[in-house]
Each structure stands twice: as structure tokens, then as C-alpha cells.
Design an enzyme around this catalytic site. Structure first.
Site: not given
Length: 413
Positions: A11, A101-102
Site C-alpha cells: 500500500d 495504490d494498493e
């Protein structure tokens, strides 16, 4: 479920704000928020003052008068996301994107090639920092849920491994808000019954939890609190594609709304064809001045990615919602195509409506007649131009002057 901790949850930390601090050294170490009217992201220096998302910009400045606000740069965030996901794919073929983003990574079976999971996670963090210049936190555990909790606990810029024999020791002291599915309403219900820690949930019987929260939520939370999460890491193709645009408050003409809808359809159709996807269901999403929402949808007879078909369907849905738009004050419009199929599934149609040139019985000459446009060929040409020169390089007259900047970055299609 695996008996070893082989699932990674990676993350990126304060993603938008971290990209801004990476690209502008003057911002590093300072409280930074992305977005003016609404906070889209906040650096950890800003979070220390209590700034959260999606807080109004005025509220952020009240908490931290010297906060620095920067406009969003969606193209920069999209590029950074693609670079990070390319690194994920180099680590393992089993990558399940959660957002831009993860992602979850399954590294089981890579011990002889890449080493132990904690070593893989450490190299991953170092690689992302060296090649992309962004901090990333990684949680390692036996299940997806525990890996995600571990990354949340380890933030910012950390690495945390949850050994299989210490899972409950790690999990049970945490607040119930750490459990997937526990929002403000569910948390308030649990708190009102004295259930504040994950251990409290685990100690409750499943039947009592289902009586309190309902069958689905009760069973789900009891399973997570006792360490059960059998879901594997899977590569998944997107099940829908969409785009939306905030119109702002105030009156909006029918022509303006129609033009915005056409711009959204163009973007979605282009993405679908670029990803070799077709879809059957067109969904129109509306938000009004009082924050209420409305959804309209229509399922086509065949799966398609043709701009004209999607546009005609979306316009019909908007027309059916005209009374709501007139009464509610439209502030946001969005369009999506769901029930996506894979490559090569589009059923081409025979051109039965195509006119055949007719002969004049007097002069015996062939009279010119209108020949329908080949929409597939037109879409192909437009896609090629847009891919080479940008979305605003060639457009219909009704869209001249409209905003063609990239929207919110998303997972790869």
C-alpha cells in the site's frame, strides 16, 4: 487457507501527496494536501494535525493554517501507479489490484527463486523507492485480511509480518474498526453493546452476532475476528468501466449536460476498445444538490463497444431522468458500462439498412444516395488519432472547449 504467511498487501503511503512531495522537494516534510475545495489526499505531516479525506479545504486550513494546498495532477498519479504495478508484476504473476495504490501479492512457491516472503517484501519496498521514488508499506500474513491489517498497522513506510502462530495475538487487541465491513454505523452498533475490540467479536457467538447485525455481516465479522479468510489472491479483469464529472452547483443547461455526457461516453468507449472489452449494460449515475443519488440502467441485446450505441443508450437514460434533474439540481453525472465480456465477443451486424444506389429510369444513370457510416471503422480511426495525439486532438463540434484532462486514475483495464 495457506499454513504459511505468503500473502503481501502493498500500500503506497499518502499516494497523491507523496507524488507531489517526490516531484517538488520544497514540499517534503511539510503539511501538504492535494485539492482545494475538498482534500483528496493529505501527507502524514498534514494528518498529524487531524486532516483527513474527504475533508473540506476550509476545515483543513482551520486545523492547520500553514497547510500547503496543491492542485491534483491525475496524469502524474496514473503514471506512478503504472510504474509501481509493473514492479508488482515482476515480483509474482499473482497480483490482485485493489485500487491504484494498493494490491495483494501471492508469493507462495517463490522461496527457491526469490527467498522468504519477508525478504521479498523488503526488496519490493526498496525497489519501489529506488525506481519510482515513493514510500510503500507492506504487510505479510497468511490471509488477505490479516495482510491488509498488518500494512495498516505498519504505516507509514513500514514492513510487518504476522506469523501464523501469533495471528490472534496480533489481531485481538485491535479496535473493531479494523475489521473489513465495519463502518461508522456498524461500529456504533457494536460499541453500544460493549463490543470495542476484535477480541470482543471473537468471544461472541456467531448466532448472537447475526442476531445483532444480520446473517451476512454477523458471520463475516465472526470469521475475520477468529482468523478465517479463505479468499485467494486472484488476477481479476475489470467488471465495469466508467467515468464521472462533477458539474458544481448552480443551473446547468440541457445542452451542457448532454455535452458532458457525450464526453464521458467517448472516454469510456475508448477505454473499452483499448482493453479489447465489450459490455451489455449502460448505467447512468446522477448526484443532486441535496447529495441524494439516482441510477438508471439499460441492458442491450448484444455486447458492444461502439460509441454511437453507448451514446444513444446513455442519452435515453438521461432523458428518462429529466424530471429528477429539473427538480434536484444536478451536481454530478457519471456513466458506466457493466457486464463486460472479453476480447473477440462482439457480434458484428450485417448492414441491412445500407442503401443501394438506384437507377434513374429516364437517364439510366445511377443516382447518388447516402451511404451509412461504418461506425466500427470510424471508432478505429478516432482511437488511433486519440492514442497518438491526445483525447482533445479530434472531437465532435459539441465538445469543443470541453475539459479533456485525465480523470481520476484507475487500475489498468
Amino acid at each position: 487457507m495457506s499454513t504459511r504467511a505468503t500473502i503481501l498487501h502493498a500500500d503506497l503511503d499518502a499516494f497523491y501527496a507523496s507524488v507531489e512531495q517526490r516531484d517538488d522537494p520544497w514540499l517534503r516534510g511539510k503539511p501538504v494536501v492535494v485539492g482545494g475545495g475538498v482534500v483528496l489526499a493529505a501527507s502524514y505531516e498534514a494528518k498529524a494535525y487531524g486532516i483527513t479525506t474527504p475533508m473540506p479545504g476550509r476545515g483543513a486550513r482551520a486545523l492547520c493554517p500553514h497547510v500547503i494546498s496543491v492542485p491534483p495532477r491525475m496524469d502524474a498519479y496514473s503514471r506512478a501507479s503504472k510504474e509501481v504495478f509493473a514492479i508488482f508484476d515482476r515480483v509474482t504473476p499473482l497480483v490482485e489490484g485493489v485500487s491504484i495504490d494498493e494490491a495483494f501479492l501471492d508469493v507462495s512457491g517463490l522461496r527457491r527463486i526469490s527467498g522468504e516472503p519477508d525478504e521479498i517484501a523488503a526488496r519490493l519496498r526498496a525497489t519501489v523507492m529506488a525506481e519510482v521514488g515513493l514510500p510503500i508499506t507492506v504487510g505479510v500474513a497468511r490471509t488477505k485480511f490479516l495482510a491488509k491489517v498488518a500494512s495498516g498497522v505498519a504505516k507509514p513506510d513500514g514492513l510487518l509480518v504476522v506469523p501464523p502462530d501469533r495471528e490472534l495475538e496480533f489481531l485481538h487487541p485491535l479496535p473493531v474498526e479494523r475489521l473489513w465491513g465495519v463502518g461508522k454505523v456498524t461500529a456504533a452498533t457494536l460499541h453500544s453493546h460493549g463490543l470495542r475490540l476484535v477480541a470482543d467479536i471473537a468471544n461472541e457467538s456467531e448466532s448472537d452476532l447475526t442476531a445483532l447485525l444480520g446473517p451476512a455481516t454477523g458471520r463475516h465479522l465472526h470469521a475475520l475476528a477468529t482468523g478465517h479468510d479463505p479468499r485467494p489472491v486472484r488476477r481479476q479483469r475489470r467488471r465495469s468501466m466508467g467515468a464521472q464529472h462533477a458539474l458544481g452547483r448552480g443551473a446547468h443547461s440541457i445542452e451542457s449536460v448532454d455535452a458532458t455526457l457525450q464526453l464521458l461516453v467517448d472516454k469510456v468507449a475508448y477505454r473499452m476498445r483499448r482493453a479489447h472489452r465489450t459490455g451489455r449494460t449502460v448505467v447512468l449515475r446522477l448526484r443532486f444538490a441535496d447529495y441524494t443519488r439516482a441510477t438508471r440502467s439499460h441492458t442491450l441485446g448484444v455486447s458492444t463497444a461502439r460509441t454511437d450505441v453507448l451514446s444513444t443508450t446513455a442519452r435515453a437514460l438521461l432523458e428518462s431522468a429529466r424530471p429528477l434533474v429539473a427538480d434536484g439540481g444536478l451536481t454530478l453525472i457519471g456513466v458506466a458500462v457493466t457486464n463486460l465480456d472479453g476480447e473477440g465477443t462482439e457480434q458484428l451486424e450485417l448492414p441491412f439498412d445500407e442503401h443501394v444506389p438506384s437507377r434513374d429510369p429516364v437517364s439510366d444513370e445511377t443516382s447518388p444516395t447516402h451511404r451509412p457510416i461504418d461506425r466500427h471503422a470510424l471508432d478505429t480511426v478516432l482511437d488511433d488519432v486519440h492514442g497518438r495525439f491526445g483525447a482533445g486532438s479530434l472531437t465532435s463540434a459539441t465538445l469543443l472547449g470541453r475539459d479533456n484532462r485525465p480523470g481520476v486514475p484507475m487500475l489498468p483495464d
